[in-house]
Enzyme design. Structure first.
Site, PDB file in Angstrom:
ATOM      1  N   TYR A 135       0.810  -1.221   0.000  1.00 32.86           N
ATOM      2  CA  TYR A 135       0.000   0.000   0.000  1.00 32.86           C
ATOM      3  C   TYR A 135       0.839   1.263   0.000  1.00 32.86           C
ATOM      4  O   TYR A 135       0.410   2.288  -0.547  1.00 32.86           O
ATOM      5  CB  TYR A 135      -0.974  -0.004   1.177  1.00 32.86           C
ATOM      6  CG  TYR A 135      -0.383   0.229   2.542  1.00 32.86           C
ATOM      7  CD1 TYR A 135      -0.353   1.506   3.107  1.00 32.86           C
ATOM      8  CD2 TYR A 135       0.129  -0.834   3.291  1.00 32.86           C
ATOM      9  CE1 TYR A 135       0.173   1.720   4.369  1.00 32.86           C
ATOM     10  CE2 TYR A 135       0.652  -0.623   4.559  1.00 32.86           C
ATOM     11  CZ  TYR A 135       0.675   0.650   5.092  1.00 32.86           C
ATOM     12  OH  TYR A 135       1.206   0.855   6.347  1.00 32.86           O
ATOM     13  N   ASP A 175      -5.361  -3.617   2.846  1.00 30.69           N
ATOM     14  CA  ASP A 175      -4.266  -2.705   2.489  1.00 30.69           C
ATOM     15  C   ASP A 175      -3.789  -2.908   1.058  1.00 30.69           C
ATOM     16  O   ASP A 175      -3.301  -1.969   0.417  1.00 30.69           O
ATOM     17  CB  ASP A 175      -3.069  -2.917   3.424  1.00 30.69           C
ATOM     18  CG  ASP A 175      -3.299  -2.402   4.832  1.00 30.69           C
ATOM     19  OD1 ASP A 175      -4.237  -1.613   5.041  1.00 30.69           O
ATOM     20  OD2 ASP A 175      -2.528  -2.794   5.730  1.00 30.69           O
ATOM     21  N   HIS A 187     -10.618  -5.668   8.291  1.00 32.46           N
ATOM     22  CA  HIS A 187      -9.358  -5.056   7.880  1.00 32.46           C
ATOM     23  C   HIS A 187      -8.427  -6.096   7.256  1.00 32.46           C
ATOM     24  O   HIS A 187      -7.797  -5.840   6.223  1.00 32.46           O
ATOM     25  CB  HIS A 187      -8.685  -4.370   9.064  1.00 32.46           C
ATOM     26  CG  HIS A 187      -7.563  -3.476   8.658  1.00 32.46           C
ATOM     27  ND1 HIS A 187      -7.748  -2.354   7.885  1.00 32.46           N
ATOM     28  CD2 HIS A 187      -6.231  -3.551   8.895  1.00 32.46           C
ATOM     29  CE1 HIS A 187      -6.580  -1.774   7.664  1.00 32.46           C
ATOM     30  NE2 HIS A 187      -5.642  -2.473   8.261  1.00 32.46           N
ATOM     31  N   LYS A 188      -8.316  -7.236   7.880  1.00 29.19           N
ATOM     32  CA  LYS A 188      -7.541  -8.359   7.358  1.00 29.19           C
ATOM     33  C   LYS A 188      -8.160  -9.654   7.896  1.00 29.19           C
ATOM     34  O   LYS A 188      -8.855  -9.631   8.918  1.00 29.19           O
ATOM     35  CB  LYS A 188      -6.074  -8.315   7.830  1.00 29.19           C
ATOM     36  CG  LYS A 188      -5.276  -7.108   7.421  1.00 29.19           C
ATOM     37  CD  LYS A 188      -3.838  -7.198   7.956  1.00 29.19           C
ATOM     38  CE  LYS A 188      -3.061  -5.920   7.667  1.00 29.19           C
ATOM     39  NZ  LYS A 188      -1.673  -5.987   8.167  1.00 29.19           N
ATOM     40  N   ASP A 209      -7.956   3.126   8.691  1.00 29.46           N
ATOM     41  CA  ASP A 209      -7.007   2.969   7.581  1.00 29.46           C
ATOM     42  C   ASP A 209      -7.656   2.269   6.381  1.00 29.46           C
ATOM     43  O   ASP A 209      -7.407   2.596   5.221  1.00 29.46           O
ATOM     44  CB  ASP A 209      -5.798   2.116   8.001  1.00 29.46           C
ATOM     45  CG  ASP A 209      -5.257   2.410   9.381  1.00 29.46           C
ATOM     46  OD1 ASP A 209      -6.043   2.796  10.264  1.00 29.46           O
ATOM     47  OD2 ASP A 209      -4.055   2.221   9.583  1.00 29.46           O
ATOM     48  N   SER A 254      -4.434   7.660  11.240  1.00 27.36           N
ATOM     49  CA  SER A 254      -5.655   6.916  10.904  1.00 27.36           C
ATOM     50  C   SER A 254      -6.772   7.885  10.525  1.00 27.36           C
ATOM     51  O   SER A 254      -7.542   7.629   9.587  1.00 27.36           O
ATOM     52  CB  SER A 254      -6.080   6.011  12.064  1.00 27.36           C
ATOM     53  OG  SER A 254      -6.539   6.748  13.173  1.00 27.36           O
ATOM     54  N   GLY A 305      -6.194  10.730   9.206  1.00 28.83           N
ATOM     55  CA  GLY A 305      -5.768  11.211   7.888  1.00 28.83           C
ATOM     56  C   GLY A 305      -6.176  10.262   6.774  1.00 28.83           C
ATOM     57  O   GLY A 305      -6.655  10.686   5.716  1.00 28.83           O
ATOM     58  N   TRP A 306      -5.986   8.962   7.002  1.00 29.97           N
ATOM     59  CA  TRP A 306      -6.449   7.975   6.019  1.00 29.97           C
ATOM     60  C   TRP A 306      -7.941   8.170   5.754  1.00 29.97           C
ATOM     61  O   TRP A 306      -8.398   8.121   4.596  1.00 29.97           O
ATOM     62  CB  TRP A 306      -6.207   6.564   6.532  1.00 29.97           C
ATOM     63  CG  TRP A 306      -4.814   6.041   6.610  1.00 29.97           C
ATOM     64  CD1 TRP A 306      -4.217   5.487   7.705  1.00 29.97           C
ATOM     65  CD2 TRP A 306      -3.841   5.942   5.547  1.00 29.97           C
ATOM     66  NE1 TRP A 306      -2.937   5.069   7.403  1.00 29.97           N
ATOM     67  CE2 TRP A 306      -2.684   5.336   6.091  1.00 29.97           C
ATOM     68  CE3 TRP A 306      -3.839   6.315   4.207  1.00 29.97           C
ATOM     69  CZ2 TRP A 306      -1.537   5.088   5.340  1.00 29.97           C
ATOM     70  CZ3 TRP A 306      -2.692   6.081   3.450  1.00 29.97           C
ATOM     71  CH2 TRP A 306      -1.568   5.482   4.017  1.00 29.97           C
TER      72      TRP A 306
END
Length: 403
Positions: free
Chosen positions: A69, A119, A163-164, A174, A245, A247-248
């Site tokens: 990413y 990601d 997320h994963k 994120d 985070s 900001g993402w």
């Protein structure tokens, strides 16, 4: 007579040596400033990266091509830079990354589909333009693979992307940047926009579960199962606000709107989320123009003014103002943030190379060793100069501000 001739000879010789020395010094001075100060900050940073990392896959000090990413983020920045400058070096750099990481059949050797790591989606965002320009089916094959991951991605009970795979039942701020702009763009480009409601749903769930109504900020992560030691037993949220985070998330909102038509019923909702977040963030902007690593605790020992989150906010505010989602004063706020980056956190070498300091190298939740999301955890994670999570947003912010 001989003495006079000798004196003339010495005089001429010294003059020649002096002139030669001046030329040498002049040439040395030219080389001394390899990146001229009159170039804009976007190009100065990009050229710095290209000098240190001749191949784009080398970014983040990688020794071999890796689908990641951080490279995707910087390739987006280089694409934007190319669109503004028309300099073929920048799009060549982007294509070089694609060709180093995608094989002749369109497969991505370093990418693991079954990890369901969101990601990895943003790493392919640059392929839309490359495919449009070249019609190289390798790029389309890779795009389809990433789209298939989103189709198969595990979800929370309400439909939010995990997320994963290794972080079950969790949504992180994120992940909205990692997945949503790609999802929206792919859906608009190849699928007639029929899934944009699902894209909007991801933001709706974030707002529902991660928003702190008192501050207007959003927590870094949320665990639907409440099983993680970092999650609040009542709300499921992690304990702190982390600027990157946020900001993402701000970048995700402003970028995803590029793919929502004016008449889409969810567009106004997304803009409202963006406005509310932006207004909340301004309250925590330091007098320097920057934001702290732990956003709301600037007065605590150990906290520091962090570059990547600050650059992300500068970009999001500037683009939001340019697009008309935010009022014009947010452009002023973004310029103040960029001034803070340049005045407080940027170093320029005699050769003109740009270094962005105070970039948090990495932060997350859970994992092994366990990351508890505490204040102490965030402020003690290592920092890295010119970490790509800072350089990409720095270039994007400079472009939006025309700095």
């Amino acid at each position: 007579m001989r003495k006079v001739k000798m004196e003339k000879f010495v005089t001429v010789l010294l003059a020649l040596l002096f002139l030669t020395g001046c030329k040498s010094l002049s040439k040395s001075a030219e080389n001394y400033s390899e990146i001229p100060a009159n170039k804009k900050w976007s190009e100065r940073m990009a050229l710095t990266l290209m000098k240190k990392y001749p191949e784009a896959y080398m970014i983040d000090d990688k020794a071999e091509p890796k689908w990641d990413y951080v490279h995707g983020l910087n390739m987006i920045a280089f694409e934007e830079l190319y669109s503004k400058t028309n300099d073929p070096r920048y799009i060549g750099y982007v294509k070089g990354y694609a060709d180093a990481t995608i094989d002749k059949d369109g497969k991505i050797p370093s990418y693991k589909f079954d990890n369901f790591n969101i990601d990895m989606i943003i790493a392919g965002h640059h392929l839309f333009d490359l495919y449009a320009k070249t019609k190289d089916h390798r790029y389309l094959t890779a795009l389809k693979t990433l789209r298939l991951q989103l189709e198969k991605q595990p979800r929370t009970s309400e439909g939010g992307f995990w997320h994963k795979k290794i972080y079950p039942n969790q949504m992180w701020l994120d992940g909205l940047y990692m997945g949503s702009p790609f999802y929206a763009r792919y859906n608009k480009t190849f699928e007639d926009g029929g899934q944009l409601d699902d894209v909007a749903l991801q933001f709706e769930l974030i707002q529902k579960h991660l928003l702190d109504k008192k501050t207007g900020l959003l927590y870094h992560g949320w665990d639907e199962s409440r099983k993680m030691a970092w999650s609040d037993p009542q709300t499921g949220t992690s304990p702190n606000f982390w600027s990157r985070s946020l900001g993402w998330y701000a970048m995700a909102l402003v970028d995803v709107l590029d793919y929502f038509p004016e008449n889409h019923p969810k567009r106004a909702e997304l803009i409202s989320y963006f406005k509310e977040l932006s207004s909340a963030l301004v309250k925590y902007q330091d007098k320097s123009g920057l934001w702290y690593q732990v956003t709301d605790q600037g007065n605590r020992d150990g906290n520091y003014l962090e570059a990547s989150g600050s650059a992300m906010f500068a970009y999001a505010f500037a683009k939001g103002a340019n697009k008309g989602y935010l009022t014009k004063d947010f452009k002023t706020i973004a310029n103040k943030a960029f001034d803070g980056l340049v005045n407080e956190l940027v170093k320029v070498s005699p050769e003109g190379y740009v270094t962005l300091t105070n970039v948090c190298a990495v932060a997350g939740l859970g994992g092994n060793p366990f990351r508890d999301g505490s204040f102490e955890y965030y402020v003690n994670e290592k920092k890295k100069d010119n970490d790509p999570k800072g350089t990409g947003p720095f270039i994007l912010a400079a472009l939006q501000l025309d700095r």
